[in-house]
Structures are given as C-alpha cells and as structure tokens.
Scaffold this motif. Sequence first.
Motif, PDB file in Angstrom:
ATOM      1  N   UNK A  94      11.021   6.975  -4.700  1.00  0.00           N
ATOM      2  CA  UNK A  94      12.192   7.773  -5.065  1.00  0.00           C
ATOM      3  C   UNK A  94      13.368   7.427  -4.151  1.00  0.00           C
ATOM      4  N   UNK A 115       3.343   3.622  -2.265  1.00  0.00           N
ATOM      5  CA  UNK A 115       3.733   3.816  -3.660  1.00  0.00           C
ATOM      6  C   UNK A 115       4.983   4.682  -3.795  1.00  0.00           C
ATOM      7  N   UNK A 122      11.780   2.421  16.014  1.00  0.00           N
ATOM      8  CA  UNK A 122      10.796   1.593  15.330  1.00  0.00           C
ATOM      9  C   UNK A 122      11.468   0.369  14.710  1.00  0.00           C
ATOM     10  N   UNK A 125       4.134   1.704   7.494  1.00  0.00           N
ATOM     11  CA  UNK A 125       5.304   1.271   8.275  1.00  0.00           C
ATOM     12  C   UNK A 125       5.141  -0.093   8.932  1.00  0.00           C
ATOM     13  N   UNK A 149       0.809  -1.232   0.000  1.00  0.00           N
ATOM     14  CA  UNK A 149       0.000   0.000   0.000  1.00  0.00           C
ATOM     15  C   UNK A 149       0.834   1.270   0.000  1.00  0.00           C
ATOM     16  N   UNK A 156      16.914   5.389  -4.932  1.00  0.00           N
ATOM     17  CA  UNK A 156      18.224   5.989  -4.665  1.00  0.00           C
ATOM     18  C   UNK A 156      19.084   5.046  -3.840  1.00  0.00           C
ATOM     19  N   UNK A 214      10.922   8.142   5.437  1.00  0.00           N
ATOM     20  CA  UNK A 214      10.727   9.344   6.247  1.00  0.00           C
ATOM     21  C   UNK A 214      10.148   9.113   7.662  1.00  0.00           C
ATOM     22  N   UNK A 215       9.093   8.310   7.837  1.00  0.00           N
ATOM     23  CA  UNK A 215       8.541   8.192   9.195  1.00  0.00           C
ATOM     24  C   UNK A 215       9.228   7.124  10.055  1.00  0.00           C
ATOM     25  N   UNK A 216      10.175   6.410   9.483  1.00  0.00           N
ATOM     26  CA  UNK A 216      10.830   5.319  10.206  1.00  0.00           C
ATOM     27  C   UNK A 216      11.914   5.891  11.124  1.00  0.00           C
ATOM     28  N   UNK A 217      12.052   5.277  12.291  1.00  0.00           N
ATOM     29  CA  UNK A 217      13.082   5.714  13.238  1.00  0.00           C
ATOM     30  C   UNK A 217      13.884   4.492  13.697  1.00  0.00           C
ATOM     31  N   UNK A 252       3.216   6.522   7.728  1.00  0.00           N
ATOM     32  CA  UNK A 252       3.005   5.923   9.050  1.00  0.00           C
ATOM     33  C   UNK A 252       2.017   4.777   8.942  1.00  0.00           C
ATOM     34  N   UNK A 253       1.117   4.878   7.951  1.00  0.00           N
ATOM     35  CA  UNK A 253       0.110   3.832   7.812  1.00  0.00           C
ATOM     36  C   UNK A 253       0.672   2.551   7.194  1.00  0.00           C
TER      37      UNK A 253
END
Lengths: 486, 215
Positions: free
Chosen positions: B106, B103, B188, B156, B101, B110, B182-185, B153-154
């Motif tokens: 980029x 998409x 997590x 992850x 889910x 990379x 981006x939302x991963x830490x 976040x949805x």
Amino acid sequence: MVQTMNQTVFRGPQFRVLTDSQIERIYGAAIDVLETVGAQFHHEEALDLFRHKSDAVVDSDNVVRVPASLVERALRSQPRTITLQGRSGKHLLRMIPDEVAFGTGSDLPFFIDRTTGDRRRTVRRDVCDAGKIVDYLPEYEFFMSHGIVTDAPNPQTYDRHQYLAMLETCTKPMVLTSVDGEGLNDLWRMACLLCGGPDNFRMRPQFVAYIEPISPLNNDRTAVEKLLLAAEKGIPAMYTPCPSCGATAPASLAGMLVQSLAETLMAVALCYLKQPGTPLIMGGVTTVMDMQTTTYSYGAPELSLASAANTDISKWLGLRMFSTGGCTDAKCLDEQCAAEQMTNLLYAHLSGANLVHDVGYIGSGTIASLDSLVLNNEMIGMVRKFCAGINTDDDHLALDVIDEAGPGGEFLTHDHTFRHWKEWFLPRLQDRSDWDTWTADGSRTIVDRTREETDRILAEHEPEPIDPAIYSRLRKIVKEADQRHS
Amino acid sequence: MSTSSTCSQISEALIAGRQEELLKHIHSALEQGTEAEQIMNEGLVAAMDAVGQRWKAGDMFLPEVIRSAKAMSGAMEIIRPKLIESNVKTMGTFVIGTVLRDLHDIGKNLVAMMMEGAGFKVVNLGIDLEPQVFVDAVKEHKPDILGMSALLTTTMPQMGEVINALKEAGIRDQVKIIVGGAPVTEEFAQEIGADVYAANAAATVDKVKAMMSAA
Ligand code: B1M
C-alpha cells in the motif's frame, strides 16, 4: 412467598451496531462476492481442494468462486465454542458468544526504552518483559508477543525464538504469528511438548494461529500453507483481514464489511474442505487510512465501529470473534492515547467480542510500550465494571436499607455498604485525591504512577517456571530450526 | 489568450484533478505554440507544488491529491516526449518495488503515485522481489532513482542485499537509492548504504527533488 415472574434482566448494557436485517444484507452481498468475484489463491493444494472436493469454480487466473451451499455447509461444521489453555493449566479461556477476553497484539518493530524514553528496536528481552506483565496483570486473558524478537539469529526462525521467549514469562493462552507453514509446525510441536501431545492439544489448544489474507480477496502462498496446516493439526486459526478503507477496501464501512466477510468465508470454506470442524475465528483490524498522513489508523472511531459491527456479524454466523482495542495512533502515553485506547476498549467490550487484541499498541501499530500495557489494565478494569451492568435483585434494590436509614440518615456505617462497596471499580493508578494531597505528593500524573507500577511488576513478579526437561526440548526445536536455516 | 493565463488554467485544472479539462488546456497551449518546458514549469510543476503544500497544510486530502497526481501522470505522457525532443531535462525515471518475502504494497504504491505526480516516469516492479529483479530493472530502465520498500523487520535486510547485488553488478553508482517502510529508519538506511530515507510519501517527493536539484 411472592415469586417474580416474566422478568427480562440485562446482565450488562445492551449494545448493537447492526440489526439482523442489516446483517442479512451484508451476508447476502458477501455471498454474491464469493459467487461472482471470487478470491485468488496462490497455493496448489488449496486450488485442488476447491477443484476436486467441491462444486467451486476455479478460473484460469487461480480465482476461486464458491457457491453459497458450500459456505453454509462449512459454517455449520464450525464449533460453537473453543477453549484455550495456558501452559501451566491454570488459565483457561473459553470462547462463547458475548464472553470477552483481552490480550496484547504482536510483532511491534519498535519499543519505548524504559531508561531513555526513546524509541528503539524491539529485542527478545522486551518480549519476555511484556510476557511477565501480561502474566501478572489480572485483566489480560491472553498474550500475543507485543514486540518482535529482532535479535533472533535468522529472520526466518524468529517465530520459534519469540514463542520460547513468550513461554518463559507467561502462563496464559496465546495467539501466535509465524513465518510460514514450517514455522507454525514448529510452534505446534513446541506446544505439544507442553501439553502432552497432539491429542491434548486438539482438545485444549495452547494457542491460536494468527493468519491474514491480503485484502482485497487475495490469499498468498504462506498464509494458505499455514491455514491448511492448522486444519490438519487441529490448531484453531484466525484469518483476519486487515483492510484499510479507501485503500484496500471500499471507503464505505458496509462495503468493507462485505469484502472482509467474503475473505473470511472463503477461508471457512477452504478449512472445511481440508478438515471439517477446523476452528476458524473471525477477525480483523478493520479501519481507515488517514487521508492526511496515509497512516493505517489504530485510533479512528471507525475502527471501533467496524469491529463492533463485525462482532455482531460473527455472532449471527455462529463464529467466534477476534477484535481490536486498547490501541492508538499516539506516540506516547498522552491524552490522545488514553482517549483512543479507552474508546476502542469500551466498544470492543460492549460488542461482546471474544478476543480483543492489540491492547497496549501505540504509534499506529508500530511501537510497543510496557507502561501502555499497565495503563490499559486499569482502563479495562473500568470498562469491565461498566459492562457488568446493574443488578436489580432485592438485596441490590436495598429497600430495607433505605428504610432503616430513613430521611436524613446515612449509609456509611451500614453493613450493606460494607458488603457491597467492593463491587465497585477500585482505581489503582488513577488519582482521586484533593489538590493539596496531590501537590504534596509531587503532583504526579497517571503516567508517573504507571511507570512505578511497571517497575514494581518487573522487579517482583516471578512467573511459574517451565519444567527444565521440557525447556531443553523446546530449545532443541528452536535450535534445529536455526540449523535448518543457517 | 496569453500564455500565462493558459498556464494558470492548466494549474487550476490540475489542482482540481480534472484530467480531461487539463489535457484540453495542454493541447490548446501546445497548438498556440507554448513551449512544453513552460507548460511543465509554470503550469504543471507549480500546480503540483501547490497540491503538496495544501496537503501538508490539511487543505487537501489524499483522495484529492491522488486525483491530481493521476492527472499529472496523464499530462506528462504528452509533455515528456516533447521535452525529450527539444532536449530539455525531464524529471527522470523512478523504479520502485517491495523486497523479497514482503507482501506489503500500500505504502509503496502511494509513493509510486506521488512520484508520478511529481512528474517522474515511474516503473512499479511489484512485491516479493528477488534482488536480481532490481538489478535487471536498473539495467533495463536506467532510472535516476531506485526505491525500495520493506514493512517487516524480517525483510528489511533484503534492501541491503539489493544494494550488494547492485555493487556486484558494478552499477551501484548509476542510481540514487531511496528506502522506506514502517520499520525502516534513517540510521538503518545509512547502515546499508542507501542514499536517502523517507518516512512517508510526501517526504519522499521532497527528498527526491532536493536530491535531484543538488545533483
Ligand atoms: C522507496 O522509498 C520509500 C519511501 C517511503 C516509503 C516506502 C519506500 N515504503 C513506504 N514508505 C513510507 O511511505 C508510505 C506512504 O506514506 C508509508 O508506507 P506504509 O506502508 O508504512 O503506510 C501505508 C500507507 C499504510 N500502512 C500499511 O498499509 C501497513 C499497515 C499494517 C497494519 C499492515 C498491513 C495492512 C498488512 N500486513 Co503487516 N501490516 C503492518 C502494518 C502496521 C503499520 N502501522 O505499519 C505490519 C508492517 N505488518 C506486520 C506483520 C507481522 C505482518 N504483516 C503481514 C501481512 C499484512 C497484510 C497482508 C494483512 C496487510 C498488507 C496489505 C498490503 N496490500 O500491503 C504478514 C507478513 C506478510 C508478508 N510476508 O509480507 C505479517 C508477518 C503477519 C503474519 N504473521 O501473518 C508487522 C511488522 C512486524 C515487524 N516487526 O516486522 C506490522 C508492523 C503490524 C504489526 N504490528 O504486527 C511509509 O512507510
């Protein structure tokens, strides 16, 4: 009495990035892209609409190419004005060319915690707080969630929880993101409860649906599903490309504008085939990929330049424009933050875009900050003063006042001053005091004063509540969605 | 010409991202009898290390770095079979994809390019992938490292689902897992039982290399 004739008056400073001839070139190139390259659609109904209701060509790999004639018919069907209404009916937002409204952005995964000052995940409570701030502050005309509700029971229904949280504290018109067609349908049902039904919604929509293509020239299933639902229900939609120059679009801004315009026009054509007249707002976060960090930049001057150019194009096409401003790559409220947010606010306003969103974003579109929202309100005030221009009627020329004061006279005690000084921008958070006063007051910076103001708003502002009977019906829609997805 | 001067020519061409010239130098080095391992270590890896450092220092920028990475990938096509022939350990295989889910691709692409640049054989699975696709890819390609990207976040939590699926298939221990987006830490990543988290493409290469040399 003497009457003035043949005057041209500027209501504000004049600003343009592109001339009509440049726009013609970009438009011509975009049509070329639509006729020869096309765009891909991953949605059967959309492909069928193109196949059977138009003279578009659908290639075997689901790439659709549309002729200029279809695009122009579709453009002519677009309403020239769209008016949104907030839930209480108090806030109307009319979109006509060169009327500028500001609002937040949506869905930021992280939030600057006001107690620890650290970054943490955004939760429902934060979205409520952002709503309260936007509801209170006069320079914001619309609300996007700012943060994302990560504590919803299921990621597949976060959008309903988020809308409810937004509604609880904010009475202004909104722009909403959604999970998919089913999610958007629920949001629309919720809005219909608030405004008294689908017919009222069609006349005075409570929100705009935020939808995005995938640059370059790709349209995924859920995005198209939302677009077609919006067309069916009369939900105004924005189909906003988010190209990053050099990665998902040409590195040259003109090339990126051509590609984004082709993406937008493809959606205009599709909506026309589904339901002529579906209000489609042009938009985009059009920026560059930073070639040192790989960041999708929210503070680059290219973002302002490209957005302003897009706004010029939107006016030429007769479409309304969703632009970007008040955002930054800085991670906190520092000098970089202020410089970038101020720059892109100013140019977005000067360009005359209808909805300027992402105000308050920090950390390149990943971090939310309530203090940033409050500080931006001040900066928008400054921008609005500048953009209001200079009135040159007789009263403002003040010939009689200058005459009365005469050489060596003064104006402080004059009635004219008493009447006119309130036209100036009145700083609330900026400091213009002298050194001694400033140090005696604890040498506080604008960030200190902003924090206090945020605290004050959160403590004092009481948004107009939602009718409890309607509220329970709204909750029911959210609950049912959770049950369907449990 | 001495082997070391050939290696420095290889390095130069690679840093400049001149693929044709690079391949020419590699072929002539091989013809002169230079070992593939030496070409790799003294020519290619050394050059890509320099590229990485220059990028971090702001002396090189992404479009230039990508050019070098692409040239490296071309060079490895020639060198890799020779290393395998002579039983020299290669950099290994890296499988990467964006979870269900989601998409966004980029950043993932990379990372994939940078890993190619570091000499890895890269299998890029695409976007919006069911956990089973990752499981099958691990079985098929036997990668040293599996990478997952999520920008929402949805989506992850899907990375955790993949790790569970790998456990169920009994193959979790066969790969190292690296996650990002981006939302991963860091936190997590630990929570879901990944081995490494990286905040960006350059850090990914550093962390993977550190992990490989520790192993
Ligand atoms: C394996 O190991 C590793 C290691 C490191 C790894 C790694 C894996 N993967 C990444 N890394 C790391 O290394 C990379 C290179 O240095 C880095 O990768 P990044 O991907 O971070 O960096 C790229 C090089 C540049 N960055 C990007 O390309 C992402 C930029 C932002 C603006 C963004 C874009 C461009 C897009 N988006 Co999306 N998008 C946003 C993004 C905001 C942001 N600042 O992140 C984000 C992620 N999006 C968001 C949203 C909401 C959405 N997006 C959506 C769609 C899109 C576009 C298609 C328009 C486009 C993607 C195009 C594409 N081909 O990928 C929608 C979802 C679609 C879907 N189902 O996936 C939609 C849901 C919007 C909607 N409702 O329609 C937000 C997430 C909200 C959340 N909390 O989850 C968002 C933070 C923007 C925002 N503030 O609203 C590192 O993260």
